[in-house]
Design an enzyme around this catalytic site. Structure first.
Site, PDB file in Angstrom:
ATOM      1  N   ASP A   1       0.790  -1.243   0.000  1.00  0.00           N
ATOM      2  CA  ASP A   1       0.000   0.000   0.000  1.00  0.00           C
ATOM      3  C   ASP A   1       0.820   1.291   0.000  1.00  0.00           C
ATOM      4  OD1 ASP A   1      -2.456  -1.214  -0.216  1.00  0.00           O
ATOM      5  OD2 ASP A   1      -2.928  -1.134   1.920  1.00  0.00           O
TER       6      ASP A   1
ATOM      7  N   LYS B   1      -5.921  -5.678  -4.099  1.00  0.00           N
ATOM      8  CA  LYS B   1      -6.720  -6.268  -3.022  1.00  0.00           C
ATOM      9  C   LYS B   1      -7.850  -5.321  -2.658  1.00  0.00           C
ATOM     10  CE  LYS B   1      -3.825  -4.421   0.715  1.00  0.00           C
ATOM     11  NZ  LYS B   1      -4.710  -3.404   1.263  1.00  0.00           N
TER      12      LYS B   1
ATOM     13  N   VAL C   1       2.586   0.382   4.554  1.00  0.00           N
ATOM     14  CA  VAL C   1       1.590   0.899   5.507  1.00  0.00           C
ATOM     15  C   VAL C   1       0.309   0.070   5.431  1.00  0.00           C
ATOM     16  CG1 VAL C   1       2.454   3.270   5.425  1.00  0.00           C
ATOM     17  CG2 VAL C   1       0.717   2.567   3.783  1.00  0.00           C
TER      18      VAL C   1
ATOM     19  N   CYS D   1      -3.102  -3.148   7.213  1.00  0.00           N
ATOM     20  CA  CYS D   1      -2.800  -4.071   6.102  1.00  0.00           C
ATOM     21  C   CYS D   1      -1.506  -4.855   6.313  1.00  0.00           C
ATOM     22  CB  CYS D   1      -2.816  -3.318   4.784  1.00  0.00           C
ATOM     23  SG  CYS D   1      -4.494  -2.750   4.386  1.00  0.00           S
TER      24      CYS D   1
END
Ligand code: ZN
Length: 173
Positions: free
Chosen positions: A10, A94, A122, A127
């Site tokens: 992310d 995702k 992050v 996550c």
């Protein structure tokens, strides 16, 4: 030693850029240079680089909990330019916290012959944590360098690192 992969979680504009819709703060921005060095080191070592990226529907149920972010096709869903994937890297979209949930991350890693994951990105307590948990459930070795993950919430960052280390058996470095 198991073959390893670097999993970049992310590092997307909506989380890491100041103008992002769910900006995770200076701790997240500060990761960009450090993660760039991780990517460089993985490439030098011949380790696969796998990007795990939030990519939501415009009306994703997650937006009942969090402001809209990383909508598929929007600029906010892109990896920050300094860390842009290169040909040969894997990019796994995702829709949930875990990079394994409803994705082909597990299949991708198994096809690559990877048994050990190094997680960076992050948020530590969202996550990264749930991806680490699912990786451990599936029998992967997992390591997390503590200065290469971050959260908008410093207390939750520390809590999640402790959970990973003491409950999940992650090697926190
Ligand atoms: Zn999301």
């Amino acid at each position: 030693m198991e073959k390893w992969a670097l999993v970049v979680i992310d590092m997307l504009r909506d989380f890491v850029a100041e103008e992002g819709s769910l900006y995770c703060g200076p701790a997240a921005s500060a990761l960009v240079d450090r993660v760039a060095r991780e990517i460089e080191a993985a490439r030098e070592a011949g380790a696969p680089v796998v990007y795990v990226c939030d990519r939501h529907l415009p009306d994703d149920p997650e937006f009942n909990m969090f402001p809209p972010h990383c909508v598929a096709g929007s600029p906010g869903a892109q990896v920050v330019p300094a860390l842009a994937p290169r040909p040969g890297d894997r990019v796994i979209p995702k829709r949930r916290f875990s990079g394994f949930f409803g994705t082909d991350l597990d299949l991708t890693l198994r096809e690559l012959g990877v048994g050990r994951l190094r997680l960076v990105g992050v948020c530590t307590n969202i996550c990264v944590l749930y991806t680490a948990a699912d990786a451990r459930m599936r029998g992967y070795e997992v390591e997390v360098p503590r200065d290469k993950v971050a959260s908008f919430d410093p207390g939750a960052h520390e809590w999640a690192l402790e959970q990973m280390e003491k409950v999940l058996g992650v090697r926190v470095q």
